[in-house]
Design a protein around this motif. Sequence first.
Motif, short mmCIF file in Angstrom:
data_model
loop_
_atom_site.label_atom_id
_atom_site.label_comp_id
_atom_site.label_asym_id
_atom_site.label_seq_id
_atom_site.Cartn_x
_atom_site.Cartn_y
_atom_site.Cartn_z
N GLU A 296 0.83 -1.21 0.00
CA GLU A 296 0.00 0.00 0.00
C GLU A 296 0.86 1.26 0.00
O GLU A 296 0.57 2.22 -0.72
N PHE A 299 2.38 1.81 -3.46
CA PHE A 299 1.45 2.42 -4.40
C PHE A 299 1.18 3.89 -4.05
O PHE A 299 1.00 4.72 -4.94
N ASN A 300 1.15 4.20 -2.78
CA ASN A 300 0.89 5.58 -2.35
C ASN A 300 2.01 6.53 -2.76
O ASN A 300 1.79 7.74 -2.90
N CYS A 303 4.95 4.03 -6.67
CA CYS A 303 5.91 2.96 -6.94
C CYS A 303 7.36 3.43 -6.91
O CYS A 303 8.22 2.93 -7.64
N VAL A 334 5.54 -5.87 -8.77
CA VAL A 334 4.82 -4.60 -8.70
C VAL A 334 5.65 -3.43 -9.24
O VAL A 334 5.16 -2.30 -9.29
N LYS A 344 -2.79 -3.73 -7.18
CA LYS A 344 -3.50 -2.59 -6.59
C LYS A 344 -5.00 -2.84 -6.57
O LYS A 344 -5.67 -2.66 -5.53
#
Length: 356
Positions: A296, A299-300, A303, A334, A344
């Motif tokens: 998480e 992704f926030n 990447c 990812v 995601k």
Amino acid sequence: MNWDKIKTKLEQILNLQFKWEVLQKNEWFFDGNTIEKNDQIYFYLYSEGSYYYALSVNQTLLTSSEKSLIEMTLNTCRMNQNQTESASGNEKPISLRTWILNQLQYDLDEKLPESLLQTPQLLKNNIPILIQTHVSDQNIGTDEELFSLLQSFYNSQIVFVPLSNKEYLLLCSLDLLEEEIEEQGKDIEHEMEESLQFFSSSLYEMLLSEWVGKCHIAIHYPIVPSESVILIIKQLREIMELGRNYCQNEYIHSPWNLYLESLLDILSDEERRLFIERVFKQVDFVLDVEMKTTLEQFFNTSCNVSETAKKLYIHRNTLIYRLDKFKQETGLDVRVFNQAVLVKVSLLLYKLTKQH
């Protein structure tokens, strides 16, 4: 007559929770001021237009003496109100809160009545905000205290509507945002979403420190309330639900940050489960707390490996090790865009299926 205050007093005296009811006038209270229906007892308060307003409670929770006490109290309040109106010679105009609750109760979207159009702020652009809290009642200040706090914070350029004792509509003049943007030398038209995000963050921080602590805020693009206030309340509630379901560690929710979540929300539970199973071969490993937090945060930060390691307070090599381990166990890297999208989406869907 301040019926909210009377409701609160009755709840304190009887240690019960009453519910506001808006009822069709042609179906209720023909023979008196109380109705018993479906294990509920309804106490008549007042009427406006084609609607009755009442308080309801499970009738099994009341003794006959308590029922009589409530009836006598409300009768006295109505008599005092009638005497006040007769002495002034004026009938109290419908309030914005009453009108909004009518519309929401019966899923209507009528035009604002003429009396409400006399409020200048409802005729110009406002920033619509919905505030929700789920702390215990004893920790929440009164509606009047919250209104006073917001007036001080925004220098009075607001319309405040309590929708319930844990949900509030706030309409802030767009002038407030424009003043802030001009001070920063920015263009509001080109940076509207960023500006609204900053505006809502300031409100959240104030409420966090000065009111009840953590609460949830949903914000939308500016509107003219006289044209679309009911529609925007419904949209704010949808945004709030999406944000609370999919972004469980966040407290400020906006439509521009929930595009993907809005799309995923139309899937059925079965479709969500199938998608997760197809993407994640070893679900238990993937959803380990440490790995879930790592993904998480990855992704926030769009990447970005270095930024993610910094946010997680770990060495960059430790993060790379975790991502390599994830790839080894699932076959998903990812750091590759298409595979990152799959992970995601799967994480978002898992949050929702876990609640059901």
